[in-house]
Scaffold this active site. Structure first.
Site, short mmCIF file in Angstrom:
data_model
loop_
_atom_site.label_atom_id
_atom_site.label_comp_id
_atom_site.label_asym_id
_atom_site.label_seq_id
_atom_site.Cartn_x
_atom_site.Cartn_y
_atom_site.Cartn_z
N ASP A 1 -1.70 -1.81 -6.80
CA ASP A 1 -0.89 -1.21 -5.75
C ASP A 1 -0.65 -2.29 -4.68
OD1 ASP A 1 0.24 0.71 -4.00
OD2 ASP A 1 -1.73 1.05 -3.09
N ASP B 1 0.83 -1.73 -1.04
CA ASP B 1 0.50 -1.38 0.34
C ASP B 1 -0.93 -0.86 0.45
OD1 ASP B 1 2.99 -1.95 1.72
OD2 ASP B 1 3.83 -0.36 0.48
N ASP C 1 -5.30 2.24 -3.03
CA ASP C 1 -5.99 2.72 -1.83
C ASP C 1 -5.84 4.23 -1.64
OD1 ASP C 1 -3.25 2.52 -1.14
OD2 ASP C 1 -3.75 2.40 0.99
MG LIG Z 1 -1.21 1.92 -1.37
#
Ligand SMILES: [Mg+2]
Length: 273
Positions: A31, A33, A221
């Site tokens: 991922d 961001d 995240d």
């Molecule tokens: Mg993310």
């Protein structure tokens, strides 16, 4: 293939390499961001961690729901952070385009990145109906007339493919309207629901599995998107606490295979120091 998500390792477990479950090079789906970058700033240690993965022979793919920007521009942004990404970026625009057939007429409500991928697929991008498929995503030039055109084309029988469902996306100055907001307008006007392509939905998982195979690691995240996406892929989910999820949020669902402070600590745990 071992069952994903069943081990209970945590970063810092002394003397155990979680890598023992597999000896061959492993694909990693990262991922962006909250894992590689925060806004326009790199996450500390992430660029070095990506380099360590690659020098260990692992394949690294970056998976983003950003359909707006062209791949070449998104790659340039990553390279400016010290993360070489040419040929390694998978976007929700590519996943959406994979649901369009070559030769079809596509009405595209979206940015230059989405238009580019639909054309690359071999479809013809039309400015008005009739069309075989409406492909929509984040469109910063959205107008009433474009919503009207999309809704009418869907009502006239076109399929509807949407890049991703995120109603907002984060910026340093707060959330901004995302692709899901565009979809909500078209859904309201057409009375239809789209097939959604991007994370955590199945089309992007199928698209990535075709490239990387049946076994791999997802680092993200957000359990609700990255964790669910890992489950859709059948890959192991590593939760990085460098983005939206913090240690105070633990435990989370789905349960990660591994939790680490950031990408660098997860890479160290999996590869060994
Ligand atoms: Mg993310």
């Amino acid at each position: 293939m071992g069952a994903a998500g069943t081990a209970a390792f945590a970063v810092g477990d002394a003397g155990t390499s979680v890598r023992r479950w597999h000896d061959a090079p492993m694909p990693w789906v990262l991922d962006l961001d909250g894992v590689v970058r925060l806004g326009t700033e790199p996450v500390p240690g992430a660029a070095d961690a990506v380099a360590r993965l690659r020098s260990a022979g692992e394949e690294v793919v970056f998976a983003t729901n950003n359909s707006f920007g062209r791949v070449v521009d998104q790659v340039a942004e990553l390279e400016a952070m010290g993360v070489p990404a040419a040929g390694s970026l998978v976007t929700s625009a590519q996943a959406a385009a994979s649901l369009v057939e070559p030769g079809e007429r596509a009405l595209v409500i979206g940015g230059p990145g989405l238009v580019e991928e639909v054309r690359r697929r071999g479809a013809s991008v039309v400015d008005a109906g009739p069309a075989d498929v409406v492909v929509s995503g984040l469109d910063r030039a959205l107008t009433y007339d474009r919503i009207r055109l999309a809704a009418r084309t869907i009502r006239d029988g076109a399929r509807w493919v949407q890049t991703n469902g995120d109603v907002t996306y984060p910026t340093p100055t707060g959330p901004e309207p995302g692709a899901g907001t565009v979809a909500a307008a078209i859904a309201a006007a057409s009375g239809a629901d789209p097939v959604v392509a991007g994370k955590p939905e199945a089309p992007m998982a199928v698209f990535i599995r075709q490239r990387l195979g049946d076994e791999g690691i997802v680092v993200g995240d957000r359990p609700d998107t990255d964790g669910r996406f890992a489950a859709a892929l059948g890959y192991r989910f590593c939760l990085a606490l460098s983005g939206i999820t913090t240690a105070a949020d633990l435990p989370v669902d789905p349960d990660p295979w591994l939790v680490g402070a950031d990408l660098a600590s997860i890479v160290t745990e999996v590869l060994g120091a």
